[in-house]
Design a protein around this motif. Structure first.
Motif, PDB file in Angstrom:
ATOM      1  N   LEU A 142     -12.570  -2.678  -7.715  1.00 50.39           N
ATOM      2  CA  LEU A 142     -11.168  -3.045  -7.903  1.00 50.39           C
ATOM      3  C   LEU A 142     -10.364  -2.847  -6.635  1.00 50.39           C
ATOM      4  N   TRP A 143     -10.795  -1.918  -5.813  1.00 49.15           N
ATOM      5  CA  TRP A 143      -9.969  -1.426  -4.713  1.00 49.15           C
ATOM      6  C   TRP A 143      -9.747  -2.498  -3.658  1.00 49.15           C
ATOM      7  N   GLY A 144      -8.547  -2.529  -3.122  1.00 50.17           N
ATOM      8  CA  GLY A 144      -8.192  -3.369  -1.992  1.00 50.17           C
ATOM      9  C   GLY A 144      -7.185  -2.641  -1.132  1.00 50.17           C
ATOM     10  N   PHE A 145      -7.004  -3.105   0.066  1.00 53.23           N
ATOM     11  CA  PHE A 145      -6.053  -2.438   0.964  1.00 53.23           C
ATOM     12  C   PHE A 145      -4.633  -2.462   0.409  1.00 53.23           C
ATOM     13  N   TYR A 146      -4.346  -3.417  -0.471  1.00 51.16           N
ATOM     14  CA  TYR A 146      -2.998  -3.476  -1.038  1.00 51.16           C
ATOM     15  C   TYR A 146      -2.717  -2.270  -1.936  1.00 51.16           C
ATOM     16  N   PHE A 147      -3.749  -1.530  -2.355  1.00 46.30           N
ATOM     17  CA  PHE A 147      -3.521  -0.278  -3.083  1.00 46.30           C
ATOM     18  C   PHE A 147      -2.682   0.705  -2.258  1.00 46.30           C
ATOM     19  N   LEU A 148      -2.760   0.606  -0.936  1.00 45.38           N
ATOM     20  CA  LEU A 148      -2.138   1.588  -0.048  1.00 45.38           C
ATOM     21  C   LEU A 148      -0.726   1.195   0.374  1.00 45.38           C
ATOM     22  N   ILE A 149      -0.209   0.081  -0.146  1.00 41.72           N
ATOM     23  CA  ILE A 149       1.131  -0.361   0.263  1.00 41.72           C
ATOM     24  C   ILE A 149       2.197   0.674  -0.095  1.00 41.72           C
ATOM     25  N   PRO A 150       2.227   1.240  -1.310  1.00 43.95           N
ATOM     26  CA  PRO A 150       3.247   2.273  -1.586  1.00 43.95           C
ATOM     27  C   PRO A 150       3.139   3.478  -0.666  1.00 43.95           C
ATOM     28  N   LEU A 151       1.912   3.894  -0.363  1.00 40.93           N
ATOM     29  CA  LEU A 151       1.730   5.029   0.544  1.00 40.93           C
ATOM     30  C   LEU A 151       2.255   4.703   1.935  1.00 40.93           C
ATOM     31  N   GLY A 152       1.939   3.516   2.433  1.00 42.11           N
ATOM     32  CA  GLY A 152       2.443   3.123   3.748  1.00 42.11           C
ATOM     33  C   GLY A 152       3.956   3.038   3.782  1.00 42.11           C
ATOM     34  N   PHE A 153       4.543   2.559   2.700  1.00 37.50           N
ATOM     35  CA  PHE A 153       6.002   2.457   2.639  1.00 37.50           C
ATOM     36  C   PHE A 153       6.654   3.843   2.696  1.00 37.50           C
ATOM     37  N   VAL A 154       6.131   4.792   1.940  1.00 42.41           N
ATOM     38  CA  VAL A 154       6.707   6.139   1.949  1.00 42.41           C
ATOM     39  C   VAL A 154       6.520   6.799   3.314  1.00 42.41           C
ATOM     40  N   LEU A 155       5.389   6.555   3.957  1.00 41.49           N
ATOM     41  CA  LEU A 155       5.195   7.110   5.306  1.00 41.49           C
ATOM     42  C   LEU A 155       6.215   6.535   6.283  1.00 41.49           C
ATOM     43  N   LEU A 156       6.558   5.243   6.127  1.00 42.31           N
ATOM     44  CA  LEU A 156       7.610   4.658   6.962  1.00 42.31           C
ATOM     45  C   LEU A 156       8.941   5.370   6.734  1.00 42.31           C
ATOM     46  N   LEU A 157       9.245   5.682   5.482  1.00 38.90           N
ATOM     47  CA  LEU A 157      10.485   6.406   5.184  1.00 38.90           C
ATOM     48  C   LEU A 157      10.507   7.774   5.854  1.00 38.90           C
ATOM     49  N   LEU A 158       9.375   8.475   5.817  1.00 39.72           N
ATOM     50  CA  LEU A 158       9.318   9.801   6.439  1.00 39.72           C
ATOM     51  C   LEU A 158       9.459   9.708   7.959  1.00 39.72           C
ATOM     52  N   LEU A 159       8.808   8.709   8.550  1.00 41.52           N
ATOM     53  CA  LEU A 159       8.931   8.533   9.998  1.00 41.52           C
ATOM     54  C   LEU A 159      10.360   8.197  10.388  1.00 41.52           C
ATOM     55  N   LEU A 160      11.000   7.353   9.599  1.00 38.68           N
ATOM     56  CA  LEU A 160      12.395   7.004   9.896  1.00 38.68           C
ATOM     57  C   LEU A 160      13.292   8.230   9.775  1.00 38.68           C
ATOM     58  N   GLU A 161      13.083   9.012   8.732  1.00 31.47           N
ATOM     59  CA  GLU A 161      13.907  10.206   8.551  1.00 31.47           C
ATOM     60  C   GLU A 161      13.687  11.201   9.686  1.00 31.47           C
TER      61      GLU A 161
END
Length: 585
Positions: free
Chosen positions: A253-272
């Motif tokens: 089932l797994w695809g790289f799109y599984f990691l989109i929420p994780l990548g988004f939150v990491l962007l928020l942390l980097l921005l902060e």
């Protein structure tokens, strides 16, 4: 460099960086993975596998405490502490098969025992090494450890029987939960550098402790794949090759799109983090590289199991590309509110992509027909920004985007046959207004472009075959209106470009009118009489211009004024010298 010197440099590098802890841990994990890959599930003593990894983890933790507390070798200790996180992941992965073979009560004890093992070892290493980790970091740290052991217990069909479709969505939500746990680190990020001062190590912020949480992000990605590989309900885990042993099937089932929420939150942390440190360069870098999140949304494999679940996600939630664009728009909106440079422009680009990306878009072959509303929205926002900043360039970009949106809207209206004419005049008139009202450098370019278009459009209106359907009188009136407009602009704004445009347009108008009148006249009169009449009118006009110039009604240009003869230089007497008052007497 001699051979001996090169040999010494290699040995010195290996001695200083000491990669052998990493090599040892990787070989241990590879040994466990090879055992799983060559011996079928069911014949492996998984308790032994888990015990080996747990024992190796304890040994490595003891070495780490030893070399930090009594050896002060912090360079090697950093590698050991990071490897412990990877080994905790390995221990939790080794439990996956056990959760499918033991009773629910035993599974509950195994889950709690695994978490307590990792938590106690972690606390012992922190205490033994004298490393101080604040509560803002320590609580999320233990939550991540708990997630590693809770996830396989919760996803195991033997521990929690559920329909196959529900299990698929449960596996899909694992990295989403991991992303939510990363949000618990926002208070720590806002604590900044001061929150990690005096941590008992020579490592400063952000390397301490963020490199450890970067390892957690990698572990969550690997754990998500391992869960889908072990518990995925669609398709067998083991397949038989043509003439070889049974192999693990990686069509999951797994695809790289599984990691989109994780990548988004990491962007928020980097921005902060960049906002807390007021690092403008890093802020711009976060905005610049944030579109890379779209790479996770691109389809990676074409396996039957993978594509089947991807279609389910697309039908229920929307395509990964479409969802990622909305997440990026929200990210850029937040960054723009926080006044991050470049966020507004990046957000406009993401909105523009929505004109060709729809909920069912999975790649370049499934792009939708262009829709107008994202372009109209971008155009309106750019116009507001340009008017606020008094920038003709930004306003022109807004007009261009809005015109493109109107181009897409017109086919649904009665103006479909005049789509090009309508959009061209909208763009042209907007360019003219911006050029005349704005006062920056680019406005001069807009003035020049809009002025040059007037005679060009006049020629097209008169000579174009499609324009022949319109009566000539209407076309001449159109050209005459633009000529009068150019004259007014030239006089009111003192603009020489519109003076030239007026002269050219008037010439085209007079020539066309004379040609049309000549054709009408030759239909009823003799051609020689008409030609003589035109020459007569021309001579009369020339005579009047000469008389008007003599009467000084016209400006006296240099080429019409006779030059005054100047005497030779030797005939010009020098002025008398200034004499004192006494000599004059």
């Amino acid at each position: 460099m001699s051979a001996s010197a090169s040999h010494r440099s290699v040995l010195s590098y290996l001695y200083n960086h000491n990669p052998f802890y990493v090599i040892s841990a990787v070989l241990m994990l590879f040994a466990v993975r090879s055992a799983y890959g060559t011996i079928e599930i069911g014949s492996i003593n998984c308790w032994v596998m888990m015990g080996v990894l747990a024992g190796y983890t304890l040994l490595l933790a003891g070495i780490g405490v030893l070399i930090v507390r009594w050896g002060k070798v912090l360079e090697d200790a950093r590698s050991i502490l990071l490897l412990l996180l990877l080994l905790f992941l390995g221990v939790s992965v080794s439990m996956d098969d056990l959760f499918s073979r033991i009773t629910p009560d035993q599974g509950m004890l195994l889950m709690i025992g695994g978490f307590l093992f990792s938590a106690v070892v972690s606390e012992a290493v922190l205490w033994g090494a004298g490393i101080r980790l604040g509560a803002r970091y320590r609580i999320p740290y233990h939550l991540f450890l708990a997630l590693f052991y809770f996830a396989p217990w919760w996803c195991s069909p033997e521990m929690h029987p559920r329909p196959a479709a529900e299990l698929e969505w449960t596996l899909f939500l694992f990295p989403v939960v991991g992303a939510i746990l990363f949000l618990f680190l926002l208070p720590a990020v806002r604590g900044g550098v001061s929150y990690v001062k005096g941590n008992g190590t020579p490592w400063g912020w952000p390397w301490f402790p963020w490199i450890a949480f970067g390892m957690f992000a990698a572990c969550i990605s690997l754990r998500s794949f391992a869960l889908c590989l072990t518990f995925g309900p669609a398709g067998p885990m083991w397949i038989t090759s043509g003439s070889g042993p049974r192999l693990i099937s990686f069509d999951t089932l797994w695809g790289f799109y599984f990691l989109i929420p994780l990548g988004f939150v990491l962007l928020l942390l980097l921005l902060e983090g960049s906002l807390v440190t007021k690092n403008k360069t890093f802020q711009a870098g976060v905005i610049r590289f944030s579109p890379l999140l779209l790479l996770l949304a691109m389809p990676a494999t074409t396996g039957r199991v993978h594509t089947g679940f991807l279609f389910k996600v697309t039908d229920v939630l929307g395509g990964p590309i479409w969802l990622t664009l909305w997440l990026l728009i929200g990210f850029y909106l937040l960054a723009a509110v926080r006044r991050v440079p470049g966020a507004f422009t990046a957000g406009l680009g993401a909105v523009a992509l929505l004109s060709i990306v729809g909920p069912q878009t999975l790649g370049s072959r499934t792009l939708i027909e262009p829709t107008p509303w994202p372009l109209l929205l971008d155009g309106g926002l750019l116009l507001m920004l340009g008017l606020r900043q008094r920038s003709s360039g930004i306003c022109a970009a807004g007009v261009l985007a809005a015109t493109a949106g109107i181009w897409l809207v017109i086919p649904d209206t009665v103006l479909f046959e005049y789509r090009f004419t309508t959009c061209f005049h909208l763009l042209w008139i907007s360019t003219l207004v911006l050029g005349l009202t704005m006062k920056d450098d680019f406005s001069r370019v807009l003035q020049c472009a809009s002025a040059l278009l007037v005679p060009l459009v006049a020629v097209v209106v008169i000579l174009n075959e499609r324009a022949m359907e319109i009566p000539l009188a209407w076309r001449l009136s159109y050209v005459a209106t633009w000529a009068v407009g150019c004259l007014l602009i030239a006089r009111l704004w003192s603009n020489r470009w519109f003076t030239y445009s007026f002269a050219a347009t008037l010439s085209i108008l007079l020539y066309t009118s004379a040609t049309y009148g000549f054709r009408l006249a030759t239909r009823t009169l003799d051609q020689s009489a008409v030609i003589a009449f035109l020459w007569s009118v021309g001579a009369l006009l020339l005579a009047f211009l000469i008389s008007a110039h003599k009467a000084r009604w016209l400006p006296e240009y240099a080429w019409l004024i006779p030059r005054k003869e100047t005497p030779p230089e030797d005939e010009i007497l020098p002025p008398p010298p200034d004499l004192p008052s006494g000599e004059e007497e």
